[in-house]
Design a protein around this motif. Structure first.
Motif: not given
Length: 673
Positions: A46-53
């Motif tokens: 979740a943390s990693s994907l939130s940066h790309t979103l």
């Protein structure tokens, strides 16, 4: 249940509990670890994907955001990814159903893994763009947990089996002394007082073994002393002091017993050796020299192994008798000639001046002949040999061979027909407690019935049955009749045991009354039968199929049958006792090896020979011999039955000697069974 089995079960249960506990701890710890990994994995994703979103959400580009979410979701490691707007509405929802492959359903149901979601807010500066929720896929965690459980289980099973095998070996080593103690206790119960050779290492067991060895040794010493005392009385009463052979009383008892035991031989021969000139030799050289000559001569005869000498005795000052059984007349003559040659050589070498000579008379006889007739004929042969010259021998065969062969075939046919047609009858004589008159057992005599309905005397048909190897068939027939008798009387019995042997009566009219209600039966079995493996197997099968009757059965063997082959007798007794059958010794007290057998294979009771009982009043030494036998039997807790109790005086004497039971015409006459 044995102590070893109880310990093995208890320790096995303990191992299973430990195994179950270890396995439970292993599963729970692995499950907790996997749940933590699933939670951490979801949060990191979740943390990693939130940066790309951040960029597509800031530009309000939902399509790009969906593409970026799908790129991560399609890897298959996530069960659900949800993108929420700032007001909590779902913008994007990617979800896969829970699919657990290669894992049993019961396992996943029993060990359900929690999958906590990873959550993170998506912001740009101070502006909140949305919320991202990620839930990890638990399939791989279930597969890992199932594989881990299987591996751990097999390792624990292997370790448990290894520990179990080591435990069995350890218990065998530790409890080996207990097995020896148990065997020693069983031997003591069976009146065999053995010692445990190897002392255990454990102090407590060592003390028990030492105590048991001391007890067995003490009892064995007492019994050995009793046996030696009884043997000393026997030698004093019935053994010649010079030669060690039977004296006249001992020879007469054993010879009478041989003639009475019709089933023990088919033909026999008696050799009488008498020295002439012994008185003159003693006067010239001294009585000690004369005794040495007699001792040496009888030793030479005893060393001759070509004949089975059943009885050897000194029947007079210079006369000796040797009885052999089951040899032909020609074999007996060869034996006599060899004896003559050996004694002639001995006297020529040892006796100077030919002052001492001998004469030998020998005859063959059958069980049908009387004692008086036998000795009259052998005296004639002896005197004829003496008249023929110095150191002479004469063998006379009074058995008409042609008549014997013809009669033998007729007897065989008669016996075989009786077996085929079951023409046998049983007669019972009671054995009573001497003090109270309570019935202890019955002795049943079997009768052969001829085609005219008359009873055939045992003295006539038993030797022929023995000659034609028919004793086994006769014993089978009699035992079958007794089984039928017990089976028919099973619900009506009120007392007593029965012992079967063969005798004769006058006619069928003598069997007019009935003796019923038998409970226990003792069968007197011939030595020819117990030597047959077929008979032993047949008897075992009969006992196995009639367990109730087996517990009511006793089997008796004559003293001669017991000592003839002690190993075979012990094997036969073990067979009987495995079915609960009692074992007794008939005509006990005459054989020199009888006391040794009594110690080695203790019976359930013994029957004192009738000749010993009759001679108690006239022979003080013989009376002491009987008392010693009784004392030894009582030490071994073996009941004693006196045979041939024919008067009140004899009954009183036996009671004073602590004899428990008696049998004879004074106590009860034979009656039909």
């Amino acid at each position: 249940m044995t102590l070893r089995r109880q310990l093995l079960i208890a320790i096995s249960i303990l191992f299973l509990l430990v195994f179950a506990g270890l396995q439970t701890l292993s599963i729970l710890s692995t499950k907790d670890f996997l749940q933590q990994q699933l939670s951490s994995h979801a949060q990191d994703a979740a943390s990693s994907l939130s940066h790309t979103l951040v960029e597509p959400l800031a530009a309000n580009d939902q399509t790009l955001a969906e593409i970026q979410i799908a790129a991560m979701f399609d890897r298959g490691y996530y069960r659900q990814i949800i993108l929420l707007s700032p007001d909590g509405k779902q913008v994007i929802n990617k979800e896969l159903p829970e699919n657990i492959e290669n894992v049993p359903v019961w396992f996943s149901s029993l060990l359900s893994l929690d999958t906590p979601p990873g959550q993170v807010f998506i912001t740009s500066g101070w502006k909140q763009l949305g919320k991202l929720v990620v839930v990890s896929q638990p399939t791989f965690a279930y597969q890992y947990l199932w594989t881990s459980v299987k591996q751990t289980t097999w390792w624990l099973i292997a370790m448990c089996l290894l520990a179990w095998l080591l435990m069995i070996l350890f218990l065998r080593i530790i409890l080996a002394p207990l097995q020896a103690i148990e065997n020693a206790a069983i031997d003591i119960q069976g009146k065999r007082f053995t010692k445990i050779e190897v002392l255990p290492g454990a102090r407590e067991l060592r003390r028990v073994v030492v105590a048991m060895n001391a007890m067995s040794g003490k009892i064995s010493e007492i019994l050995d002393a009793e046996m030696q005392r009884a043997d000393a009385y026997r030698k004093d009463a019935y053994t010649d002091k010079v030669t060690g052979l039977e004296n006249r009383q001992g020879f007469d008892l054993r010879f009478d017993h041989l003639l009475a035991d019709k089933g023990s031989f088919t033909s026999a021969s008696i050799v009488v050796l008498e020295f002439d000139g012994l008185k003159e030799f003693n006067n010239e050289h001294g009585y000690r020299s004369g005794d040495n000559v007699l001792k040496g001569a009888t030793a030479i005869v005893g060393a001759m192994a070509d004949m089975d000498v059943r009885i050897a005795g000194r029947i007079g000052g210079t006369a000796f008798a040797f009885v052999s059984v089951n040899h032909s007349a020609s074999e007996s003559e060869v034996h006599v000639r060899a004896m003559q040659a050996a004694l002639s050589t001995y006297l020529d070498a040892e006796v100077p001046g030919k002052t001492l000579s001998f004469s030998i008379g020998s005859i063959a006889f059958t069980p049908a002949q009387s004692r008086g007739d036998i000795f009259a004929k052998v005296d004639l042969a002896l005197e004829t040999a003496r008249q023929q010259g110095r150191n002479n021998a004469l063998t006379i065969n009074f058995i008409e061979e042609a008549g014997v062969v013809e009669g033998s075939l007729g007897w065989r046919t008669l016996i075989q027909n009786a077996l085929a047609e079951s023409r046998w009858a049983l007669v019972a004589q009671p054995v009573l407690a001497l003090s109270s008159g309570v019935l202890y057992q019955h002795e049943i005599f079997s009768r052969l019935i001829d085609t005219q309905g008359n009873f055939v005397p045992a003295a006539k048909f038993m030797p022929m049955a023995l000659r034609h190897q028919l004793m086994e068939d006769i014993d089978r027939a009699i035992i079958t009749l007794i089984f039928d008798l017990l089976d028919s009387e099973a619900n009506r019995f009120k007392g007593g045991a029965i012992d079967v042997s063969v005798q004769s009566v006058e006619s069928l009219e003598d069997l007019s009354s009935r003796v019923s209600h038998y409970k226990d039966v003792a069968v007197n079995v011939s030595v020819q039968s117990i030597e047959s493996s077929g008979f032993r197997e047949w008897l075992a099968e009969q006992l196995r199929g009639s367990k109730e009757i087996a517990r009511r059965l006793s089997v008796e063997l004559s003293e001669f049958s017991c000592v003839k082959d002690i190993e075979l007798t012990q094997e036969f007794v073990n067979l009987l006792r495995s079915f609960g059958v009692r074992f007794g010794i008939d005509h006990f007290g005459l054989d020199p090896h009888a006391l040794e057998f009594l110690r080695r294979v203790p019976p359930d009771y013994i029957k004192l020979d009738g000749g010993l009982v009759r001679g108690m009043a006239e022979n003080p030494s013989g009376h002491e011999h009987v008392r010693a036998i009784i004392k030894l039997a009582h030490s071994l807790e073996i009941p004693v039955i006196a045979q041939n109790v024919e008067s009140e005086e004899m009954q009183t004497m036996l009671l004073l000697d602590a004899v428990e039971y008696g049998q004879g015409y004074f106590l009860g006459t034979p009656q039909p069974a």
